[in-house]
Enzyme design. Structure first.
Site, PDB file in Angstrom:
ATOM      1  N   THR A 146      35.937  41.139  44.511  1.00  0.00           N
ATOM      2  CA  THR A 146      35.203  39.959  44.969  1.00  0.00           C
ATOM      3  C   THR A 146      34.106  40.376  45.953  1.00  0.00           C
ATOM      4  OG1 THR A 146      37.234  38.699  44.680  1.00  0.00           O
ATOM      5  CG2 THR A 146      35.478  37.636  45.930  1.00  0.00           C
ATOM      6  N   ASN A 147      34.440  41.293  46.855  1.00  0.00           N
ATOM      7  CA  ASN A 147      33.441  41.739  47.837  1.00  0.00           C
ATOM      8  C   ASN A 147      32.246  42.403  47.151  1.00  0.00           C
ATOM      9  OD1 ASN A 147      34.970  40.785  49.922  1.00  0.00           O
ATOM     10  ND2 ASN A 147      35.812  42.786  50.498  1.00  0.00           N
ATOM     11  N   ARG A 160      45.409  33.494  49.135  1.00  0.00           N
ATOM     12  CA  ARG A 160      44.225  33.377  48.274  1.00  0.00           C
ATOM     13  C   ARG A 160      43.408  32.127  48.563  1.00  0.00           C
ATOM     14  NH1 ARG A 160      43.662  37.587  44.117  1.00  0.00           N
ATOM     15  NH2 ARG A 160      45.517  38.838  44.442  1.00  0.00           N
ATOM     16  N   ARG A 218      52.174  38.089  41.735  1.00  0.00           N
ATOM     17  CA  ARG A 218      52.558  38.344  40.343  1.00  0.00           C
ATOM     18  C   ARG A 218      53.843  39.161  40.308  1.00  0.00           C
ATOM     19  NH1 ARG A 218      49.841  41.845  38.370  1.00  0.00           N
ATOM     20  NH2 ARG A 218      48.192  42.111  39.888  1.00  0.00           N
ATOM     21  N   GLU A 221      26.903  48.421  52.464  1.00  0.00           N
ATOM     22  CA  GLU A 221      26.379  49.784  52.339  1.00  0.00           C
ATOM     23  C   GLU A 221      26.645  50.353  50.942  1.00  0.00           C
ATOM     24  OE1 GLU A 221      24.455  50.482  54.519  1.00  0.00           O
ATOM     25  OE2 GLU A 221      25.147  49.670  56.445  1.00  0.00           O
ATOM     26  N   CYS A 256      41.392  45.245  45.498  1.00  0.00           N
ATOM     27  CA  CYS A 256      40.664  46.475  45.866  1.00  0.00           C
ATOM     28  C   CYS A 256      39.178  46.198  46.088  1.00  0.00           C
ATOM     29  CB  CYS A 256      40.825  47.539  44.794  1.00  0.00           C
ATOM     30  SG  CYS A 256      42.447  48.280  44.773  1.00  0.00           S
ATOM     31  N   GLY A 257      38.811  44.928  46.237  1.00  0.00           N
ATOM     32  CA  GLY A 257      37.436  44.632  46.632  1.00  0.00           C
ATOM     33  C   GLY A 257      36.498  44.213  45.505  1.00  0.00           C
ATOM     34  N   SER A 269      43.790  44.907  41.319  1.00  0.00           N
ATOM     35  CA  SER A 269      43.855  43.697  42.138  1.00  0.00           C
ATOM     36  C   SER A 269      43.826  44.057  43.623  1.00  0.00           C
ATOM     37  CB  SER A 269      45.152  42.940  41.851  1.00  0.00           C
ATOM     38  OG  SER A 269      45.211  42.595  40.498  1.00  0.00           O
ATOM     39  N   ASP A 288      36.430  38.926  38.517  1.00  0.00           N
ATOM     40  CA  ASP A 288      37.754  39.422  38.118  1.00  0.00           C
ATOM     41  C   ASP A 288      37.869  39.841  36.652  1.00  0.00           C
ATOM     42  OD1 ASP A 288      40.433  40.008  38.936  1.00  0.00           O
ATOM     43  OD2 ASP A 288      41.136  38.200  37.942  1.00  0.00           O
ATOM     44  N   HIS A 296      39.518  43.838  33.060  1.00  0.00           N
ATOM     45  CA  HIS A 296      39.753  43.421  34.445  1.00  0.00           C
ATOM     46  C   HIS A 296      38.557  43.872  35.284  1.00  0.00           C
ATOM     47  CE1 HIS A 296      42.805  43.442  38.033  1.00  0.00           C
ATOM     48  NE2 HIS A 296      42.165  42.300  37.946  1.00  0.00           N
ATOM     49  N   ARG A 332      41.541  52.539  45.279  1.00  0.00           N
ATOM     50  CA  ARG A 332      41.740  53.017  46.656  1.00  0.00           C
ATOM     51  C   ARG A 332      42.281  54.425  46.601  1.00  0.00           C
ATOM     52  NH1 ARG A 332      42.261  48.735  50.574  1.00  0.00           N
ATOM     53  NH2 ARG A 332      42.021  46.738  49.503  1.00  0.00           N
ATOM     54  N   TYR A 378      52.937  30.596  41.192  1.00  0.00           N
ATOM     55  CA  TYR A 378      51.896  31.338  41.891  1.00  0.00           C
ATOM     56  C   TYR A 378      50.851  31.991  40.992  1.00  0.00           C
ATOM     57  CZ  TYR A 378      49.680  33.614  45.752  1.00  0.00           C
ATOM     58  OH  TYR A 378      48.758  33.960  46.690  1.00  0.00           O
ATOM     59  N   GLY A 379      49.602  31.841  41.321  1.00  0.00           N
ATOM     60  CA  GLY A 379      48.472  32.610  40.772  1.00  0.00           C
ATOM     61  C   GLY A 379      48.605  33.008  39.321  1.00  0.00           C
ATOM     62  N   GLY A 380      48.504  34.299  39.097  1.00  0.00           N
ATOM     63  CA  GLY A 380      48.516  34.826  37.729  1.00  0.00           C
ATOM     64  C   GLY A 380      49.788  34.503  36.959  1.00  0.00           C
TER      65      GLY A 380
HETATM   66  O1  SAT Z   1      47.085  37.753  39.120  1.00  0.00           O
HETATM   67  S1  SAT Z   1      46.538  36.987  40.218  1.00  0.00           S
HETATM   68  O2  SAT Z   1      45.663  35.978  39.682  1.00  0.00           O
HETATM   69  O3  SAT Z   1      47.605  36.393  41.017  1.00  0.00           O
HETATM   70  C1  SAT Z   1      45.588  37.964  41.221  1.00  0.00           C
HETATM   71  C2  SAT Z   1      45.472  39.370  40.858  1.00  0.00           C
HETATM   72  O4  SAT Z   1      46.470  40.080  40.861  1.00  0.00           O
HETATM   73  O5  SAT Z   1      44.344  39.818  40.583  1.00  0.00           O
HETATM   74 MN    MN Z   2      42.485  40.538  39.240  1.00  0.00          MN
END
Ligand code: SAT
Ligand code: MN
Length: 652
Positions: A321-322, A435, A116, A561, A318-319, A316, A341, A294, A466, A265-267
């Protein structure tokens, strides 16, 4: 009858003459209303013009006139359509097959187009103060960028006039949220990128079903996108046309309109995501009294079988998805994923906050994803997935940093730029912001209610980022206002998701700094006003998985954990007396965080310490940030929260 004489008198070559004649003839047949395979004289190569709602048709026509594509393709979302786009992209070299998996593809972008671009992202309003708070004199505003309507008009004309010449304009009708849900919203994206079409098919509900909603008169957000193959015809990397120098991403909340140029790209290009679901979404939510955030959404069931849902905002990469797909290490716990997200949330008539995930897929950061860190993602992403800027392997698979243990011996690797790569190469194999784009429905722990049109009930909201120093693993807000203050004062180390260099600790309120669609002060007031909407507000927490000890190593093992932290939060929701007050909020009472069975030694004293010097600095940094970036419009409640925190820290 069109004026043919005007054409013949213009002194053009035969070829241009006949091309123009064809154009006029096409327009004429359209004007007669007999042929529906054309729009403004341009052939419609897929889909039927008759199916388009008049408002959509008008939007498409207006942009055909502007962008002058060769053909128009109205997307139906079918598999046949997708297959033909995939073939086209393979021919153009945009993607290559990954035969190791089922229906997986790898796109390598132009190296100048990998994330982005926050510095080129603007919100367009009459007055600057609608978009951003007025920064202190001499200070550059960091809470978004404003553009005046006249400047936007010039920027759009300059870039879009004729930008699709010789190419196809795709019309993508899409829904953010389950089609027909009262919480969902519709968009129409016009793009000249087949990659965008294929990705939007994964990330949103796209095609025929949405066209039908539109035909019934549903409103839509206008999304215009072009990769921007420069007008002079010279494209540096034909497999990934883009125009990085002139990239611009524009939003007009007043018209529910997005215009994006120059990046694939992406966003920047999948406009349903950040542009619609967050920036325009937040302005719609402000007007309609709800929240576009977000945030991931997860369901968690405790050993007693009691299920709750949690939403969590981290910047974005920073985990999110995990966490959304976590495999809990604590026995008896189960996590299910609603979204990774974005959350659209509103209070229902009984005062319960309910959330939907407006997306249909995951656009997750690949590096660091492995069978150890996120086994569920690894079970999700190896079919029907478009990978972008990861490395590839000689056996037809993918590779990225952190995946080492999952690669068979003897297999060779090409990096994200397509060059031979070894661990001695000295540069990463996969781009740090590479990604996977994968359907959410494939996630083995997708929540049974993830498409519930009424959303899922949210019991707690987490903020985090973080923070290598000073910030404990978890603390609880004292009340709603304090929680809003915690969101407003979030800070986090920068990541590769945007163009920032180095590991700066950046202010990122609500993890929304790059995504606010309107003035942050008004946003804060909106959050504060939620207090009046319910007697059953969710509890708010701050978490930090990334604190490092004096030895420079992470103090907390993280990943599965983190279920121990969620367990403590759930017990707090049950009013268990397991918290103690500190100047910054409530932390677990000694011994109350369940560490049974934890394999590593954890220094909980260090993990939960609240160093006075650090927090004095933190308060100072927040104060400075508010003074410089936010100014006089800062809501009084937040000012009072800061004052109270300062006092508590000073008397520590
Ligand atoms: O904005 S994106 O979809 O490229 C990914 C992000 O920053 O979370
Ligand atoms: Mn995001």
């Amino acid at each position: 009858m069109p004026d043919l004489a005007a054409v013949s008198n213009s002194g053009k070559t035969f070829d241009t003459y006949s091309a123009e004649f064809t154009r006029i003839a096409k327009r004429w047949s359209h004007a007669n209303g007999r042929l529906y395979s054309q729009l403004r004289g341009v052939s419609v190569v897929n889909g039927s013009v008759q199916d388009l709602a008049p408002t959509v048709k008008a939007y498409v026509e207006e942009n055909i006139d502007l962008c002058q594509p060769e053909t128009v393709h109205i997307c139906d979302g079918s598999e046949t359509e997708n297959n033909s786009l995939v073939n086209l992209m393979v021919q153009q070299g945009t993607i290559t097959a990954l035969p190791k998996y089922q229906n997986c593809w790898l796109a390598r972008t132009n190296p100048a187009d990998t994330a982005r671009v926050e510095s080129k992202t603007f919100i367009c309003t009459e007055n600057q103060s609608e978009t951003i708070p007025t920064p202190k004199e001499g200070v550059k505003g960091a809470l978004g960028h404003w553009i005046a309507p006249t400047n936007m008009e010039v920027a759009v004309k300059e870039r879009f006039t004729g930008c699709m010449r010789g190419r196809t304009m795709y019309v993508i009708p899409f829904s953010m949220g389950p089609v027909g849900s009262p919480l969902s919203k519709i968009g129409v994206e016009l793009t000249d990128s087949a990659y965008v079409v294929a990705s939007m098919r994964i990330m949103t509900r796209m095609g025929q079903a949405v066209t039908q909603q539109l035909a019934k008169g549903a409103d839509f957000v206008k999304c215009l996108h072009s990769v921007g193959a420069p007008a002079n015809g010279f494209v540096e990397m034909p497999s990934w046309p883009c125009d990085p120098e002139r990239t611009i991403i524009l939003h007009v909340p007043k018209n529910n309109e997005i215009v994006s140029y120059g990046s694939g790209y992406g966003g920047n290009s999948l406009l349903g995501k950040k542009c619609f679901a967050l920036r325009i979404g937040s302005t719609i939510a402000h007007k309609e009294g709800w929240l576009a955030e977000h945030m991931l959404i997860l369901g968690i069931t405790n050993p007693k079988g009691q299920k709750r849902y949690i939403a969590a905002a981290f910047p974005s990469a920073c985990g999110k998805t995990n966490l959304a797909m976590m495999t809990p290490s604590l026995p008896g716990y189960k996590v299910e994923c609603v979204g990774d997200d974005i959350a659209w949330m509103r209070f229902d008539s009984s005062g319960q906050l309910r959330a939907i995930n407006p997306e249909n897929g995951f656009f997750g950061v690949a590096p660091g994803t492995s069978t150890k860190s996120n086994p569920i993602a690894m079970k999700t992403i190896f079919k029907n997935t478009v990978f972008t800027n990861v490395a590839s392997t000689s056996d037809g698979g993918v590779f990225w940093e952190g995946m080492e243990d999952d690669i068979p011996q003897g297999v060779t690797i090409k990096d994200w730029k397509g060059r031979k790569w070894t661990s001695e190469s000295g540069s990463p194999a996969a781009h740090p912001n590479s990604r996977f784009c994968t359907p959410a429905a494939q996630c083995p722990i997708i929540d049974p209610a993830w498409e519930d049109p009424n959303g899922v009930p949210i019991s707690a909201i987490l903020f985090g980022g973080r923070r290598p120093a000073g910030v404990p693993l978890v603390y609880e807000a004292r009340d709603w206002e304090h929680g809003v203050f915690i969101g407003a004062t979030m800070r986090s180390e920068s990541t590769a998701a945007a163009e920032h260099k180095g590991k700066l600790i950046m202010h990122d309120p609500f993890a929304m700094r790059p995504f606010f669609g309107y003035n942050f002060c008004h946003y804060l007031k909106h959050w504060l006003s939620m207090k009046n909407r319910s007697e059953r507000l969710p509890k708010i927490y701050h978490v930090n998985w990334f604190r490092k000890g004096a030895n420079g190593k992470f103090l907390w093992p993280g990943f599965g954990e983190n279920s121990r932290v969620l367990d403590w939060i759930l017990r707090r929701l049950d009013n268990e007396d397991c918290a103690m007050e500190t100047p910054i909020g409530n932390i677990p009472k000694p011994g109350s965080l369940n560490l049974t069975g934890l394999k590593e030694d954890v220094n909980t004293d260090e993990l939960f310490s609240i160093p006075k010097d650090f927090w004095r600095e933190e308060v100072f940094a927040i104060e400075k940030y508010f003074q410089e970036q936010v100014g006089l419009e800062l809501p009084e409640e937040i000012r009072q929260q800061l004052k109270a925190l300062k006092k508590r820290v000073d008397t520590m």
